[in-house]
Scaffold this active site. Structure first.
Site, PDB file in Angstrom:
ATOM      1  N   TYR A 152       0.821  -1.213   0.000  1.00  0.00           N
ATOM      2  CA  TYR A 152       0.000   0.000   0.000  1.00  0.00           C
ATOM      3  C   TYR A 152       0.855   1.263   0.000  1.00  0.00           C
ATOM      4  O   TYR A 152       0.572   2.208   0.731  1.00  0.00           O
ATOM      5  CB  TYR A 152      -0.964   0.006   1.199  1.00  0.00           C
ATOM      6  CG  TYR A 152      -2.195  -0.820   0.921  1.00  0.00           C
ATOM      7  CD1 TYR A 152      -3.256  -0.289   0.204  1.00  0.00           C
ATOM      8  CD2 TYR A 152      -2.268  -2.159   1.317  1.00  0.00           C
ATOM      9  CE1 TYR A 152      -4.370  -1.059  -0.090  1.00  0.00           C
ATOM     10  CE2 TYR A 152      -3.378  -2.925   1.017  1.00  0.00           C
ATOM     11  CZ  TYR A 152      -4.427  -2.368   0.315  1.00  0.00           C
ATOM     12  OH  TYR A 152      -5.532  -3.114   0.002  1.00  0.00           O
ATOM     13  N   TYR A 205     -14.364  -4.254   2.886  1.00  0.00           N
ATOM     14  CA  TYR A 205     -12.976  -4.682   2.648  1.00  0.00           C
ATOM     15  C   TYR A 205     -12.781  -6.029   3.330  1.00  0.00           C
ATOM     16  O   TYR A 205     -12.979  -6.161   4.529  1.00  0.00           O
ATOM     17  CB  TYR A 205     -11.960  -3.666   3.187  1.00  0.00           C
ATOM     18  CG  TYR A 205     -10.550  -4.147   2.944  1.00  0.00           C
ATOM     19  CD1 TYR A 205      -9.945  -3.968   1.704  1.00  0.00           C
ATOM     20  CD2 TYR A 205      -9.854  -4.859   3.926  1.00  0.00           C
ATOM     21  CE1 TYR A 205      -8.672  -4.462   1.447  1.00  0.00           C
ATOM     22  CE2 TYR A 205      -8.582  -5.356   3.679  1.00  0.00           C
ATOM     23  CZ  TYR A 205      -8.003  -5.154   2.436  1.00  0.00           C
ATOM     24  OH  TYR A 205      -6.750  -5.652   2.184  1.00  0.00           O
ATOM     25  N   LYS A 245      -5.331 -11.246  12.496  1.00  0.00           N
ATOM     26  CA  LYS A 245      -4.872 -10.064  13.243  1.00  0.00           C
ATOM     27  C   LYS A 245      -4.646 -10.346  14.743  1.00  0.00           C
ATOM     28  O   LYS A 245      -3.648 -10.925  15.120  1.00  0.00           O
ATOM     29  CB  LYS A 245      -5.834  -8.899  13.034  1.00  0.00           C
ATOM     30  CG  LYS A 245      -5.844  -8.407  11.576  1.00  0.00           C
ATOM     31  CD  LYS A 245      -6.526  -7.078  11.453  1.00  0.00           C
ATOM     32  CE  LYS A 245      -6.725  -6.637  10.020  1.00  0.00           C
ATOM     33  NZ  LYS A 245      -5.628  -5.931   9.421  1.00  0.00           N
TER      34      LYS A 245
HETATM   35  N1  PMP Z   1     -10.969  -8.714   6.617  1.00  0.00           N
HETATM   36  C1  PMP Z   1     -10.986  -7.549   7.262  1.00  0.00           C
HETATM   37  C2  PMP Z   1     -12.259  -7.092   7.884  1.00  0.00           C
HETATM   38  C3  PMP Z   1      -9.825  -6.774   7.354  1.00  0.00           C
HETATM   39  O1  PMP Z   1      -9.858  -5.601   7.988  1.00  0.00           O
HETATM   40  C4  PMP Z   1      -8.632  -7.260   6.772  1.00  0.00           C
HETATM   41  C5  PMP Z   1      -7.310  -6.509   6.855  1.00  0.00           C
HETATM   42  N2  PMP Z   1      -7.342  -5.187   7.182  1.00  0.00           N
HETATM   43  C6  PMP Z   1      -8.671  -8.480   6.097  1.00  0.00           C
HETATM   44  C7  PMP Z   1      -9.848  -9.201   6.045  1.00  0.00           C
HETATM   45  C8  PMP Z   1      -7.453  -9.047   5.436  1.00  0.00           C
HETATM   46  O2  PMP Z   1      -6.534  -9.484   6.363  1.00  0.00           O
HETATM   47  P1  PMP Z   1      -5.005  -9.672   5.969  1.00  0.00           P
HETATM   48  O3  PMP Z   1      -4.442  -8.294   5.806  1.00  0.00           O
HETATM   49  O4  PMP Z   1      -4.410 -10.403   7.121  1.00  0.00           O
HETATM   50  O5  PMP Z   1      -4.954 -10.455   4.712  1.00  0.00           O
END
Ligand code: PMP
Length: 421
Positions: free
Chosen positions: A15, A142, A263
């Site tokens: 990003y 997202y 996460k």
């Molecule tokens: N789902 C949601 C709701 C997210 O906020 C994110 C990442 N910000 C993801 C999926 C994707 O996770 P990752 O970056 O670990 O691939």
């Protein structure tokens, strides 16, 4: 050469527009809510390092548990083999989730957890001999950056280079008192085609911390259930206390069919993804016919070190002090929101649990590309705070161990930015 200079020669960052971005800051150490740079500066990590860190950096207990695991078993293929950390983590996670969640499928990150969820739904119908391949998602959603996760994410600058290749998704508005009935009608009209409905519960993170009410989401989950459409609750961001409860689904009466985690799962220590599902979905893959197998797996599926980090993080997460910290942060955010909500530079303030978001008034529209973003980002870095605004939306979501003094310092810096920028 320092870390920054060496980095610029060899690394392409996520990003990041590499031509215009500020050079990356070399971080050499972390402790509690703080990170330390190679030139000796201290930064408060007010965004939990892309929303992953919940107990603080380099947590000694997680570090010790990971080290212990590393000396015992670092990895084993997860097809045909299993191990204690994976089994214990699955048992303990399921015990915290809605009762209908019955099986745990491991992967590597949030995007892969979403991919697995989508594949479970699509193949469920395939295994049943029914053609259902359309998906339902919220506008501005997202769910990650791999192709399936991108497809169920809102069409935006993030996806535009790939839009032609993304599969068929029906996008709906966030539910409100005014539109909930018409959304239900829209869903019912598509019910024979829809494989699933995927949502970020209560907060759309990347869209700019957009928040919506649990009771309307609950109505949609129930409606999908009544219409035979699977619901996928993407708790990658909201899981593990972010919204004030253990999981955002704890605000709902009706249980989702599938849930996605990453996460905070490992306390932000290691990459790990989990997709959980109901027995009903799992059973649709049981067959003498090998073609009904879920053909999905990653080399590092259920990596024992990542599972050990997740178990250690869970020990800390269920400690009553963590709940108290979450409440303390939520109360503190609420008091600060009251202080600034009428400031002329603030358009809206919104909060869910430990997440506080402030939309700044600017000459331009609210957008990820709003020019104010870089000014704010630099301002806060100079103040020793990592805040990474989504355009003109500044948000704070700290590790739960952040102190009251550190929180006050962040709020003070925001006040200063409101006055001086
Ligand atoms: N789902 C949601 C709701 C997210 O906020 C994110 C990442 N910000 C993801 C999926 C994707 O996770 P990752 O970056 O670990 O691939």
């Amino acid at each position: 050469m320092n870390l920054t200079e060496r980095d610029l020669k060899v690394i392409w960052h996520p990003y990041t527009q590499m031509q215009t971005a500020m050079p990356p800051i070399g971080i050499v150490r972390g402790e509690g809510a703080c990170l330390y740079s190679e030139d000796g500066k201290e930064y408060i990590d007010a965004i939990s390092s892309w929303w992953v860190n919940i107990h603080g950096h380099a947590h000694p207990y997680i570090a010790a548990q990971v080290a212990k695991q590393l000396n015992n078993l670092e990895h084993v293929i997860f097809a045909g083999f299993t191990h204690e950390p994976a089994v214990e983590l699955a048992e303990r996670l399921l015990a915290l989730l809605p009762h209908n969640q019955a099986k745990v499928f491991y992967s590597d990150n949030g995007s892969t957890a979403v991919e697995v969820a989508l594949k479970m739904c699509l193949q469920f119908w395939y295994n049943k001999g029914e053609q259902r391949s359309k998906m339902l998602a919220f506008k501005n959603a997202y769910h990650g950056d791999t192709f399936g996760a991108m497809a169920v994410s809102g069409r935006s600058a993030f996806t535009s280079a790939f839009d032609q290749l993304l599969f068929d998704v029906e996008f709906i508005d966030l539910p409100t008192a005014d539109n909930i009935e018409s959304i239900k009608v829209q869903i019912s009209g598509l019910k024979t085609e829809l494989a699933c409905f995927i949502f970020e519960p209560l907060v759309q993170g990347s869209a700019g911390m957009l928040m919506y009410e649990a009771n309307y989401l609950d109505e949609l989950v129930l409606h999908c259930k009544q219409e035979g459409i699977f619901t996928i609750d993407d708790e990658v961001f909201t899981g593990f206390g972010r919204t004030g409860k253990n999981f955002a689904s704890d605000y709902l009466q009706h249980e989702p069919d599938i849930m996605c985690f990453s996460k905070g799962l490992t306390g932000g220590t290691m990459a790990l993804g989990i997709t959980t599902c109901t027995q009903h979905i799992y059973d649709a893959f049981l067959s003498d016919d090998k073609l009904k197998t879920l053909f999905h797996g990653h080399s590092f599926t259920a990596n024992p070190i990542a599972c050990a980090a997740a178990l250690a993080s869970m020990d800390l997460f269920v400690d009553p002090s963590t709940r108290q910290n979450i409440q303390r942060i939520a109360d503190s955010h609420a008091a600060f929101a009251l202080q600034i909500k009428d400031h002329p530079r603030i358009k809206t303030v919104r909060q869910t649990g430990t997440i506080l978001a402030m939309e700044w008034n600017t000459q331009n529209d609210t957008s990820y590309f709003n020019n104010l973003r870089d000014t704010l980002y630099r301002f806060f870095l100079a103040e020793g705070i990592i805040l990474r605004p989504l355009g003109n939306i500044v948000y704070i979501l700290p590790p739960y161990c952040i102190t009251n003094e550190q929180l006050s310092y962040i709020y003070g810096a925001i006040q200063k930015a409101l006055q001086t920028l």
